[in-house]
Design a protein around this motif. Structure first.
Motif, PDB file in Angstrom:
ATOM      1  N   ASN A 186      -3.395  -8.100  -1.544  1.00  0.00           N
ATOM      2  CA  ASN A 186      -3.967  -8.811  -0.305  1.00  0.00           C
ATOM      3  C   ASN A 186      -4.020 -10.169  -0.448  1.00  0.00           C
ATOM      4  O   ASN A 186      -3.852 -11.005  -1.515  1.00  0.00           O
ATOM      5  N   TYR A 243      -8.315  -2.582   2.815  1.00  0.00           N
ATOM      6  CA  TYR A 243      -7.269  -1.186   2.568  1.00  0.00           C
ATOM      7  C   TYR A 243      -6.934  -0.369   3.472  1.00  0.00           C
ATOM      8  O   TYR A 243      -5.832   0.201   3.598  1.00  0.00           O
ATOM      9  N   SER A 289      -6.935  -8.003   9.017  1.00  0.00           N
ATOM     10  CA  SER A 289      -7.272  -6.533   8.135  1.00  0.00           C
ATOM     11  C   SER A 289      -8.837  -6.697   7.789  1.00  0.00           C
ATOM     12  O   SER A 289      -9.443  -5.620   7.931  1.00  0.00           O
ATOM     13  N   LYS A 314       0.825  -1.241   0.009  1.00  0.00           N
ATOM     14  CA  LYS A 314       0.036   0.077  -0.208  1.00  0.00           C
ATOM     15  C   LYS A 314       0.982   1.272  -0.079  1.00  0.00           C
ATOM     16  O   LYS A 314       0.625   2.235  -0.824  1.00  0.00           O
ATOM     17  N   PRO A 350      -4.223  -2.076   6.832  1.00  0.00           N
ATOM     18  CA  PRO A 350      -3.116  -3.096   6.189  1.00  0.00           C
ATOM     19  C   PRO A 350      -2.517  -3.726   7.350  1.00  0.00           C
ATOM     20  O   PRO A 350      -2.234  -2.945   8.567  1.00  0.00           O
TER      21      PRO A 350
END
Length: 256
Positions: free
Chosen positions: A160, A209, A189, A151, A212
Motif C-alpha cells: 500500500n 486490505y 482504501s 493483493k 483495495p
C-alpha cells in the motif's frame, strides 16, 4: 502635500497587462469552520487586476488596503465583494485573487478515538469583471491506497502507499472544505490520520486490505460523488500515489 501620481500617468505603448498586482503576501485570515464556526490560519495571497493600456502602472498599496479592510472574515461568500472593491479602487475591468492556506480539522483515531489535528492544503481562486465572477476551491487530501493487483497475486500481504487526492471545483454556491475532504477520504482504501495507537494501526491496515483500489478507482469514486453535488458546476480530480515498491508515482486525472 501635493505629490505626483506617476502610476496614473499615460502610457503610449498601447499594451494592456493581463495581471498586475501583489504576490506572495503572508497574511493571517479567519475562515468559516463547519464545526467550530471560525478558524484562524495563515495564507499566502496573490491579488491582481487587468491594467489598461493607457495607465503606466497600478497602485500597489491599494491591494493591501483592501486586504486589511476585509481581514476579519475571509470566506467564499465574501470574495465577490473583494473583487468588486479591487475593480473600483484600481479602475480595473477585471480582478483576481488567490489564497493558499492550510486548513485544520480535528480527527479521531478509528478505535481509540484519540483526537488529533490533520492539515489540508487548500486554495481559493476567484476572478471577475463588472458582470460576472468565477470561484474555485481546491483541496488536497492525503489518502491511503492498497494495490488490488498486489493483493490478488500475493500469497500473503499486499503493498500500500500514501497518496494525494486533489479536487478543484468551480462553485455555484458555498461549499464547506470539510465536505470536500470527506468526499476524497471516503473514496480511498483508507483515511490518513495524524495520531494512531496500536489498535488503530491494526484497524487501518485491515481496512485498506479489505478495500483495495488503484488510483483509477479512487479518481472514479470521487467523480461519481462530485457529479451529484448541485453546488459544483465544473471540477477536476487528480490522484497521485507515492508508490512503495516502484521508483515512480501512479497518477490519474478526470475533468468534468
Amino acid at each position: 502635500m501635493n505629490l505626483k501620481d506617476v502610476q496614473s500617468q499615460k502610457d503610449n505603448r498601447n499594451i494592456p497587462i493581463d495581471k498586475v498586482g501583489v504576490k506572495n503576501i503572508t497574511y493571517p485570515i479567519v475562515l468559516l469552520d463547519k464545526h467550530k464556526k471560525q478558524q484562524h490560519t495563515i495564507a499566502k495571497i496573490n491579488m491582481y487586476v487587468l491594467l489598461p493600456s493607457h495607465f503606466k502602472g497600478t497602485h500597489m498599496s491599494r491591494f493591501i488596503e483592501i486586504l486589511n479592510e476585509n481581514k476579519d472574515c475571509i470566506d467564499i461568500r465574501k470574495i465577490g465583494k473583494i473583487l468588486k472593491e479591487m475593480q473600483n479602487r484600481l479602475s480595473a475591468e477585471k480582478s483576481y485573487i488567490e489564497l493558499n492556506f492550510p486548513y485544520f480539522m480535528e480527527k479521531q483515531a478509528p478505535v481509540t478515538k484519540i483526537a488529533s489535528l490533520m492539515s489540508y492544503s487548500c486554495t481559493v481562486e476567484a476572478y471577475g469583471d463588472k458582470q460576472s465572477e468565477e470561484l474555485f476551491l481546491t483541496v488536497r487530501v492525503p489518502i491511503t491506497s492498497l494495490c488490488p493487483c498486489s493483493k490478488e497475486i500475493s500469497d500473503f500481504g499486499a503493498h500500500n502507499q500514501r497518496g494525494i487526492a486533489t479536487i478543484k471545483a468551480q462553485l455555484k454556491e458555498f461549499v464547506w472544505i470539510e465536505d470536500m475532504v470527506e468526499i476524497a477520504e471516503s473514496s480511498a482504501s483508507c483515511d490518513i490520520y495524524s495520531l494512531l495507537k496500536r489498535p488503530d494501526e491494526k484497524y487501518v491496515t485491515e481496512k485498506a486490505y479489505q478495500n483495495p483500489m488503484f488510483v483509477e478507482d479512487i479518481a472514479r469514486n470521487i467523480t461519481i460523488k462530485l457529479e451529484k453535488d448541485v453546488r459544483i458546476s465544473h471540477f477536476t480530480v487528480e490522484v497521485e500515489n507515492f508508490e512503495s515498491i516502484h521508483n515512480h508515482n501512479a497518477y490519474a486525472f478526470i475533468e468534468r
